[in-house]
Design an enzyme around this catalytic site. Structure first.
Site, PDB file in Angstrom:
ATOM      1  N   LYS A  64      37.796  47.487  50.299  1.00 18.86           N
ATOM      2  CA  LYS A  64      37.460  46.548  49.224  1.00 18.86           C
ATOM      3  C   LYS A  64      38.637  45.631  48.924  1.00 18.86           C
ATOM      4  O   LYS A  64      38.485  44.422  48.774  1.00 18.86           O
ATOM      5  CB  LYS A  64      37.071  47.307  47.950  1.00 18.86           C
ATOM      6  CG  LYS A  64      35.800  48.117  48.068  1.00 18.86           C
ATOM      7  CD  LYS A  64      35.389  48.689  46.711  1.00 18.86           C
ATOM      8  CE  LYS A  64      34.159  49.567  46.858  1.00 18.86           C
ATOM      9  NZ  LYS A  64      33.716  50.149  45.578  1.00 18.86           N
ATOM     10  N   GLY A  97      32.633  43.079  27.953  1.00 14.12           N
ATOM     11  CA  GLY A  97      33.695  44.064  28.112  1.00 14.12           C
ATOM     12  C   GLY A  97      35.070  43.439  27.936  1.00 14.12           C
ATOM     13  O   GLY A  97      35.212  42.209  27.810  1.00 14.12           O
ATOM     14  N   SER A 139      36.729  40.926  31.067  1.00 10.45           N
ATOM     15  CA  SER A 139      36.312  39.527  31.102  1.00 10.45           C
ATOM     16  C   SER A 139      36.745  38.805  29.833  1.00 10.45           C
ATOM     17  O   SER A 139      37.026  37.598  29.863  1.00 10.45           O
ATOM     18  CB  SER A 139      34.806  39.403  31.332  1.00 10.45           C
ATOM     19  OG  SER A 139      34.074  40.106  30.355  1.00 10.45           O
ATOM     20  N   GLU A 149      65.196  27.311  45.856  1.00  8.99           N
ATOM     21  CA  GLU A 149      65.071  27.645  47.282  1.00  8.99           C
ATOM     22  C   GLU A 149      63.880  26.905  47.900  1.00  8.99           C
ATOM     23  O   GLU A 149      62.798  26.861  47.319  1.00  8.99           O
ATOM     24  CB  GLU A 149      64.863  29.157  47.406  1.00  8.99           C
ATOM     25  CG  GLU A 149      64.725  29.664  48.828  1.00  8.99           C
ATOM     26  CD  GLU A 149      64.558  31.185  48.891  1.00  8.99           C
ATOM     27  OE1 GLU A 149      64.267  31.808  47.842  1.00  8.99           O
ATOM     28  OE2 GLU A 149      64.731  31.751  49.988  1.00  8.99           O
ATOM     29  N   THR A 154      37.390  39.255  37.381  1.00  7.63           N
ATOM     30  CA  THR A 154      37.937  39.840  36.149  1.00  7.63           C
ATOM     31  C   THR A 154      38.311  41.313  36.281  1.00  7.63           C
ATOM     32  O   THR A 154      38.602  41.951  35.287  1.00  7.63           O
ATOM     33  CB  THR A 154      36.910  39.691  35.004  1.00  7.63           C
ATOM     34  OG1 THR A 154      35.737  40.425  35.347  1.00  7.63           O
ATOM     35  CG2 THR A 154      36.550  38.234  34.773  1.00  7.63           C
ATOM     36  N   CYS A 182      68.982  32.751  46.989  1.00  6.27           N
ATOM     37  CA  CYS A 182      68.179  33.881  46.486  1.00  6.27           C
ATOM     38  C   CYS A 182      68.765  35.250  46.877  1.00  6.27           C
ATOM     39  O   CYS A 182      69.770  35.670  46.340  1.00  6.27           O
ATOM     40  CB  CYS A 182      66.725  33.730  46.930  1.00  6.27           C
ATOM     41  SG  CYS A 182      65.556  34.638  45.868  1.00  6.27           S
ATOM     42  N   TYR A 219      60.751  42.925  52.554  1.00  6.44           N
ATOM     43  CA  TYR A 219      59.967  43.916  51.805  1.00  6.44           C
ATOM     44  C   TYR A 219      58.927  43.183  50.957  1.00  6.44           C
ATOM     45  O   TYR A 219      58.960  41.962  50.821  1.00  6.44           O
ATOM     46  CB  TYR A 219      60.887  44.762  50.922  1.00  6.44           C
ATOM     47  CG  TYR A 219      61.801  43.945  50.040  1.00  6.44           C
ATOM     48  CD1 TYR A 219      63.080  43.599  50.461  1.00  6.44           C
ATOM     49  CD2 TYR A 219      61.370  43.497  48.802  1.00  6.44           C
ATOM     50  CE1 TYR A 219      63.898  42.826  49.659  1.00  6.44           C
ATOM     51  CE2 TYR A 219      62.187  42.726  47.991  1.00  6.44           C
ATOM     52  CZ  TYR A 219      63.453  42.396  48.432  1.00  6.44           C
ATOM     53  OH  TYR A 219      64.256  41.629  47.639  1.00  6.44           O
ATOM     54  N   GLU A 241      40.753  49.622  38.280  1.00  8.80           N
ATOM     55  CA  GLU A 241      39.495  49.570  39.040  1.00  8.80           C
ATOM     56  C   GLU A 241      39.746  49.290  40.516  1.00  8.80           C
ATOM     57  O   GLU A 241      39.149  49.917  41.390  1.00  8.80           O
ATOM     58  CB  GLU A 241      38.613  48.427  38.517  1.00  8.80           C
ATOM     59  CG  GLU A 241      38.047  48.601  37.138  1.00  8.80           C
ATOM     60  CD  GLU A 241      37.295  47.347  36.658  1.00  8.80           C
ATOM     61  OE1 GLU A 241      36.705  47.418  35.592  1.00  8.80           O
ATOM     62  OE2 GLU A 241      37.312  46.322  37.364  1.00  8.80           O
ATOM     63  N   LYS A 284      70.793  30.699  54.499  1.00  9.22           N
ATOM     64  CA  LYS A 284      70.569  31.982  53.823  1.00  9.22           C
ATOM     65  C   LYS A 284      70.948  33.122  54.763  1.00  9.22           C
ATOM     66  O   LYS A 284      70.548  33.128  55.934  1.00  9.22           O
ATOM     67  CB  LYS A 284      69.100  32.090  53.419  1.00  9.22           C
ATOM     68  CG  LYS A 284      68.755  33.285  52.542  1.00  9.22           C
ATOM     69  CD  LYS A 284      67.288  33.199  52.095  1.00  9.22           C
ATOM     70  CE  LYS A 284      66.907  34.323  51.138  1.00  9.22           C
ATOM     71  NZ  LYS A 284      65.508  34.184  50.665  1.00  9.22           N
TER      72      LYS A 284
END
Lengths: 611, 611
Positions: free
Chosen positions: B578, B349, B352, B41, B452, B152, B122, B457, B116
């Site tokens: 964030k 950790g 990473s 496509e 990372t 598609c 969505y 989180e 198409k």
């Protein structure tokens, strides 16, 4: 018949709070003897609710609250509430799960539901993501009066006005065929410069074309990057603007529809009359059509509107309305995010000066903290200018020199950077030290950090990611540098007269801030024009490129230097990664960076400059 | 008749380069005697081109290049190229300006154009923003063979398979009525866990239902946050998977269509046969349907597919394919953004560690720089574990202790923070010092910084904006913490066998990194579970909330503690600011943060937890 408009400022997702706003307005409407109350588009949810609409419990709670609201409202009053309504046939017919609807509540229950037909998918709009378009237009009656109901974009397909068709259907034509006496519109139409004049001119044209009066009820308030200006209005059958509600604040009005005259009353010599050039700002500002107005960014009027709209304006056009928009945007973002105070870095430059002034006006200077973070590269006047600004505004300041931190970074990176020369890395370290200090203050004291970068910088990447770009809200990231100057001059000339900011004897923005050469002061003697073309040149190139979708060839043909144009285009394309991580920025143009700007980062742009 | 599939990896906007990729594939197809070549496509533009489509010169150049390509191709070979085609009637009919089209090139010219019909809006898709849907399905002929062309999403409305209808139209039904002998599909279908099994099961079902063989040509490669896995395939009339192309790499194949048997050849005992559970990964991984698969996030299969698809799999399902996806995503983002080296912080950790391993595999350990930035709160094992990891991977390291910088920040902020207690502000300063150092290295040496943070989180905001969130690409921001563990265990168990990463005698990821309690080490003795529920609990709540749109009540009903659920939901909603400023994150789930996640920031979420 009396019709009330509640120009509300809902909070996204605060269904309970928004329901109360509607209820309060309904009580007022009842007191004033209204038969019908209009509220904005999706007034129960706040516009735009975005992906909250994909949460089934959000929709369920909205449905439950709508029923409760219906029962709580004065029973005789007809109230039109905007909400998302489940599409019962969605799974069977392969349709979207929801409609964007206007729901008529009366006598304790839902009486009728109207679905939005024209769903915008340009700029910041994603309505096809959530909503199935309504297939028909419809009306309800109060007494003998047939009232056609439309939602925002439904009225924006006036083919004659725009000189082109934007959708297959035209609800106002369909309603005309149905013989309605009045058209009402529930809107959530975002602000951009000159947009108010475009809206009224378009609907004046539509009223004349259809011979039907129109009442336009718009949302007001800031919701993240989008500012809704309100500026609701009504036009009679002759296309006269008979009532204009306030811009950039909540408002309420009751209009009279005369069944005998089959028209809205007011205007002309009536006390409600306002000229089309006074849309409620109260600053005597002339509004008119400017080139790139409209809900649709490529819209151009091909109609002579001189009979109904004053097209004259004095450059710089729009300072007063931009100021009011940014003040509302800051105030609402701070409030709706649960903050009461803000912090920002004061560099002594014009961008942070303007943002400090806007913030002071928005939430009061007592809630604004300016932080001076001079470095060894800062000039004396930077500190002095910032201090003078803070005094003029009456805001608190803190001074945190960053020289020691710069030395400690140099020491920490000393071995690694051995035998390299001072450059972008070292410049950015300074900006990121300041960003870290500001965020530490934000985290420690719960102040929202405002970032102060302008649109010219954001366009070409003349800003430091994780440095001066830090902040919860980018107040002027859609304001070009030339407009930053014009806003400051307008402010100093007394353009804004308010209790908070008034400085009769001296300029609010110290004149030295306006007059000195702009500089990031990240190395000795640095000025912006070491790296960039003059701002009037840069801003013209950027406006052509970003807002008008002109090609490199077209921009050169307009008189710009080829090498400069190609360099600017390259900088714009290369800076996408910075903009992707920028704070939400208050939108005042037809094409802002943010939710309406969807550019790939990993891409080739060679097609633009190599052909 | 021979049909070639070019599973290409185009670069967005690199029309010239992509055109060359198509031309090279065409030459190969000619050598192998193919009559027809399929490409993905929008193969000329790269998918998704996003707002580049709004640039008129981009479309003009694509049109010009399409003509040049037509003339450069071997004349007898029929080639289907994906591109955006202007809609000539747009302004007259009120339609969108472009079609998403498959263009048949042969004998030096455009022979036929197919639009198409089903445009997804969505998740990450915005196709209604740019494209008008095609109204009809159509075919072309080679000899006597009628070949229906789809793009598609056109094949994703198999109502029987999904148990629901997603669009009004069904192109494959229409093509069946037109009597086509073969259906081809140009795709750019993003990867998510288990998606390959869903695609093949769906099209096997469609082939059986229609009695028509299907060839599915998918794009491969990473484009910003979206990874395209390729995994093109073909199914014969009986629904047997007769050919599967490689996953996560470019590939090319030639299939044989037998005009007499009216079917695609291969499969069964043929050399091209592969089972449906081996889609080219080569790691013996079992693939099948998992709960939340599909292009549509709410899709569920209600069809018994056991006859054609192996539904059995061993938990943890998907490590091999996720690994391959992330490696491709990193490799392509680095390359397509013009970088050759990366830098990342190594904390000792597990997050990473995993990112360092992925990066080493993607671009070679010689191009990966790990930076250790211990603080006084870092445990000894953190440094040792990071050093052991770097040795195992063979990557270079730098050590930049941050103690001095922490002290200098403390000193700089000493007066302002007097009489306040150590808290989030001080923790974040450390993270932002590290972020500044990493960006300084990135700026100085031109390395791309990888961030990372994992999805757990990012969901609850357990990460520092402008600190550890810094980076051009968030490699594992769609990988839940529990999956981070499973990927590391899979890696250590020899799951990935490659020249770059192989450690026969010891684990690649030091076992201490896997076994120790996860900690941000921003204050003495801190561990993640001081602030968060156990990760298996957290991840289950998050998956229900984010991917399955479950309500608070539903999640509690599934057995989770009410207080924990309400706290997690609150954290997720509060962390929107964030995520809005996060780097693009490689998408491996059906609902990643990023372009497919569009949440307001300034909002009330009280409806979720107060009802």
């Amino acid at each position: 018949m009396k019709i009330a408009i509640a120009q509300l400022n809902p909070t996204i997702g605060d269904i309970c709070g928004n329901s109360n706003l509607i209820l309060e307005a309904a009580k007022q409407a009842q007191i004033e003897g209204a038969n019908l109350l209009l509220t904005p588009e999706l007034s129960l949810l706040g516009y735009p609710p975005r992906d909250l609409l994909m949460n089934p419990s959000f929709i369920a709670i909205a449905t439950a609250h709508l029923e409760q609201l219906a029962q709580a409202l004065p029973p005789e009053l007809a109230v039109i509430v905007g909400t998302a309504v489940p599409n019962a046939d969605a799974v069977k017919l392969g349709e979207k799960l929801l409609f964007n609807s206007a729901v008529l509540l009366q006598n304790g229950a839902v009486q009728q539901v109207f679905h939005k037909r024209l769903l915008p998918t340009y700029d910041v709009f994603d309505e096809d993501r959530y909503f199935e378009p309504g297939q028909n237009s419809n009306y309800f009656t109060i007494g003998e009066v047939k009232i056609g109901v439309t939602i925002c974009e439904d009225l924006w397909n006036n083919e004659e006005f725009w000189g082109k068709r934007s959708y297959a259907g035209d609800p106002i034509s369909d309603l005309t065929k149905l013989g309605v006496d009045l058209v009402v519109n529930l809107s959530a139409s975002p602000y951009s410069v000159g947009k108010r004049g475009v809206r009224s001119a378009m609907l004046q044209h539509s009223a004349i074309r259809s011979g039907i009066p129109i009442i336009y009820a718009n949302q007001v308030g800031g919701n993240d990057d989008i500012i809704f200006d309100g500026s609701s209005f009504a036009v009679n059958r002759q296309g006269n603007l008979i009532r204009v509600l306030a811009s950039f604040e909540t408002d309420f009005a009751v209009l009279e529809y005369d069944e005998n005259k089959q028209d809205l009353m007011g205007g002309g010599n009536g006390q409600d009359a306002r000229s089309t050039t006074d849309l409620g700002l109260g600053e005597g500002q002339k509004l008119g059509l400017i080139g790139s107005g409209g809900n649709r960014q490529d819209a151009r009027s091909t109609t002579d509107l001189s009979s109904t709209t004053d097209l004259s304006f004095e450059p710089p056009f729009g300072d007063a309305e931009i100021w009011a928009a940014l003040v509302l945007g800051v105030r609402d973002y701070v409030r709706k995010c649960g903050f009461s105070k803000v912090v920002l870095g004061l560099s002594g430059g014009i961008d942070s000066a303007l943002v400090a002034a806007i913030a002071s006006c928005a939430i009061g200077p007592e809630n604004v903290l300016g932080v001076l973070m001079p470095s060894p590269y800062s000039s004396d006047h930077s500190v002095n200018d910032a201090l003078e600004l803070a005094r003029n505004l009456g805001i608190a300041i803190e001074m945190l020199p960053i020289g020691d931190l710069m030395k400690t970074y140099d020491r920490t990176l000393g071995d690694l950077f051995l035998n390299t020369t001072f450059g972008i890395a070292e410049e950015n370290i300074q900006s990121r030290i300041r960003g870290n200090l500001l965020m530490a203050i934000s985290n420690k004291f719960g102040h929202l950090l405002l970032s102060t970068g302008n649109k010219s910088e954001m366009s070409v990447g003349y800003c430091t990611l994780y440095g001066d770009m830090n902040g919860g809200l980018a107040v002027i990231s859609d304001v070009p540098k030339t407009r930053v100057y014009s806003l400051c001059r307008w402010l100093n000339a007394g353009g804004y007269v308010g209790a908070v900011l008034s400085s009769p004897d001296s300029a609010i923005i110290p004149v030295n801030i306006i007059n000195k050469a702009p500089s990031a002061e990240l190395k000795p003697g640095q000025v912006d024009q070491d790296s960039l073309p003059a701002y009037d040149v840069l801003d013209d190139i950027l406006q052509r490129l970003i807002e008008h979708h002109e090609s490199v060839q077209q921009i050169i043909a307009a008189g710009h230097d080829e090498a400069v144009v190609k360099r600017v285009v390259k900088l714009v394309r290369q800076s996408e990664f910075k903009r992707r991580q920028a704070a939400p920025g208050l939108k005042i143009s037809d094409r802002a960076f943010g939710t309406g700007w969807r550019m790939p980062i990993a891409k080739s742009s060679s097609y633009e400059t190599h052909h």
